[in-house]
Design an enzyme around this catalytic site. Sequence first.
Site, PDB file in Angstrom:
ATOM      1  N   GLY A  44     -20.254  95.525  16.798  1.00  0.00           N
ATOM      2  CA  GLY A  44     -18.996  94.795  17.003  1.00  0.00           C
ATOM      3  C   GLY A  44     -19.052  93.299  16.822  1.00  0.00           C
ATOM      4  O   GLY A  44     -18.048  92.675  16.490  1.00  0.00           O
ATOM      5  N   ASP A 100     -19.115  91.051  21.131  1.00  0.00           N
ATOM      6  CA  ASP A 100     -17.709  91.030  20.746  1.00  0.00           C
ATOM      7  C   ASP A 100     -16.791  91.021  21.963  1.00  0.00           C
ATOM      8  O   ASP A 100     -15.855  90.251  22.043  1.00  0.00           O
ATOM      9  CB  ASP A 100     -17.376  92.213  19.816  1.00  0.00           C
ATOM     10  N   ASP A 103     -16.287  94.316  28.680  1.00  0.00           N
ATOM     11  CA  ASP A 103     -15.274  95.226  29.227  1.00  0.00           C
ATOM     12  C   ASP A 103     -15.710  95.635  30.629  1.00  0.00           C
ATOM     13  O   ASP A 103     -15.567  94.862  31.569  1.00  0.00           O
ATOM     14  CB  ASP A 103     -15.156  96.397  28.246  1.00  0.00           C
ATOM     15  N   LYS A 131     -12.379  91.144  29.065  1.00  0.00           N
ATOM     16  CA  LYS A 131     -11.326  91.929  29.735  1.00  0.00           C
ATOM     17  C   LYS A 131     -11.690  92.051  31.210  1.00  0.00           C
ATOM     18  O   LYS A 131     -12.206  93.084  31.638  1.00  0.00           O
ATOM     19  CB  LYS A 131     -11.322  93.353  29.157  1.00  0.00           C
ATOM     20  N   PHE A 152      -6.579  98.164  24.311  1.00  0.00           N
ATOM     21  CA  PHE A 152      -7.651  98.422  23.364  1.00  0.00           C
ATOM     22  C   PHE A 152      -7.395  97.651  22.079  1.00  0.00           C
ATOM     23  O   PHE A 152      -6.380  97.824  21.428  1.00  0.00           O
ATOM     24  CB  PHE A 152      -7.810  99.912  23.077  1.00  0.00           C
ATOM     25  N   VAL A 153      -8.339  96.776  21.746  1.00  0.00           N
ATOM     26  CA  VAL A 153      -8.138  95.891  20.596  1.00  0.00           C
ATOM     27  C   VAL A 153      -9.134  96.206  19.474  1.00  0.00           C
ATOM     28  O   VAL A 153     -10.228  96.705  19.724  1.00  0.00           O
ATOM     29  CB  VAL A 153      -8.264  94.403  21.004  1.00  0.00           C
ATOM     30  N   ASP A 159     -14.053  97.911  16.569  1.00  0.00           N
ATOM     31  CA  ASP A 159     -13.606  99.158  15.951  1.00  0.00           C
ATOM     32  C   ASP A 159     -12.925 100.095  16.924  1.00  0.00           C
ATOM     33  O   ASP A 159     -13.044  99.967  18.146  1.00  0.00           O
ATOM     34  CB  ASP A 159     -14.819  99.905  15.387  1.00  0.00           C
TER      35      ASP A 159
HETATM   36  P1  IMP Z   1     -18.710  97.720  28.337  1.00  0.00           P
HETATM   37  O1  IMP Z   1     -20.072  98.298  28.493  1.00  0.00           O
HETATM   38  O2  IMP Z   1     -17.676  98.604  28.998  1.00  0.00           O
HETATM   39  O3  IMP Z   1     -18.576  96.289  28.778  1.00  0.00           O
HETATM   40  O4  IMP Z   1     -18.350  97.863  26.808  1.00  0.00           O
HETATM   41  C1  IMP Z   1     -18.636  96.909  25.891  1.00  0.00           C
HETATM   42  C2  IMP Z   1     -18.528  97.497  24.506  1.00  0.00           C
HETATM   43  O5  IMP Z   1     -17.448  98.438  24.414  1.00  0.00           O
HETATM   44  C3  IMP Z   1     -18.194  96.422  23.497  1.00  0.00           C
HETATM   45  O6  IMP Z   1     -19.355  95.870  22.952  1.00  0.00           O
HETATM   46  C4  IMP Z   1     -17.367  97.177  22.483  1.00  0.00           C
HETATM   47  O7  IMP Z   1     -18.206  97.744  21.499  1.00  0.00           O
HETATM   48  C5  IMP Z   1     -16.695  98.269  23.244  1.00  0.00           C
HETATM   49  N1  IMP Z   1     -15.293  97.921  23.619  1.00  0.00           N
HETATM   50  C6  IMP Z   1     -14.810  97.621  24.836  1.00  0.00           C
HETATM   51  N2  IMP Z   1     -13.493  97.359  24.793  1.00  0.00           N
HETATM   52  C7  IMP Z   1     -13.148  97.463  23.498  1.00  0.00           C
HETATM   53  C8  IMP Z   1     -11.890  97.285  22.803  1.00  0.00           C
HETATM   54  O8  IMP Z   1     -10.835  96.960  23.341  1.00  0.00           O
HETATM   55  N3  IMP Z   1     -11.941  97.495  21.456  1.00  0.00           N
HETATM   56  C9  IMP Z   1     -13.074  97.858  20.790  1.00  0.00           C
HETATM   57  N4  IMP Z   1     -14.252  98.027  21.404  1.00  0.00           N
HETATM   58  C10 IMP Z   1     -14.282  97.844  22.747  1.00  0.00           C
HETATM   59 MG    MG Z   2     -20.097  96.262  20.829  1.00  0.00          MG
END
Ligand code: IMP
Ligand code: MG
Length: 179
Positions: A44, A100, A103, A131, A152-153, A159
């Site tokens: 990403g 990127d 979340d 986020k 979701f972006v 992607d």
């Molecule tokens: P986390 O482990 O939940 O913080 O997820 C992080 C990863 O989830 C990021 O590096 C992205 O690859 C993916 N991700 C989280 N939210 C989005 C979104 O809104 N769009 C696309 N990919 C996302």
């Molecule tokens: Mg990622």
Amino acid sequence: MMEHDIQEVLFSQEQLDRRVSELAEQINRDYADKEILLVSVLRGSFIFMADLARKITRPCRIDFMSVSSYGKGTSSSGQVQITKDLSEDISGLHVIVIEDILDSGNTLSYLLRILEQRHPASIRLCTLLDKPDRRKVEVAVHYSGFTIPDAFVVGYGLDYAERYRNLPYIGILKPEVYS
Ligand code: IMP
Ligand code: MG
């Protein structure tokens, strides 16, 4: 057409360019006397990394790492795995991890823990998007491009099921595309 799947453009090419420049200026100031290692978390962050790196004026190494997170869904599991490790040793280096989007925080808290065990001189996190409403694990962010709502972006590297990464802007994906 990819554009038809986008509900709303959140950040245009111009907005992204301006914000990435500001982040690079901050980094240039903070690392004025240090050599930097940029660690891009694939896939990403590849476009963000490429744009940011060209605006960094300090001596700078580049490495890549890949972790599994989402598969084809839109929320992460909490189980994180390194699928491609760094090519070089990071001990004694000033590392900036480039992501990127932050979340739940699952991916990055795991990744930072692993990298800290390798004795870098310092380690900071730079994420293009944040986020905060979705956070499950606390993660310290030093550089953050934009705070966004819980949607979701896609685009600019991000992607959904491996599509939309090549959109030059960031937009909210229409919910009917993934529901
Ligand atoms: P986390 O482990 O939940 O913080 O997820 C992080 C990863 O989830 C990021 O590096 C992205 O690859 C993916 N991700 C989280 N939210 C989005 C979104 O809104 N769009 C696309 N990919 C996302
Ligand atoms: Mg990622």
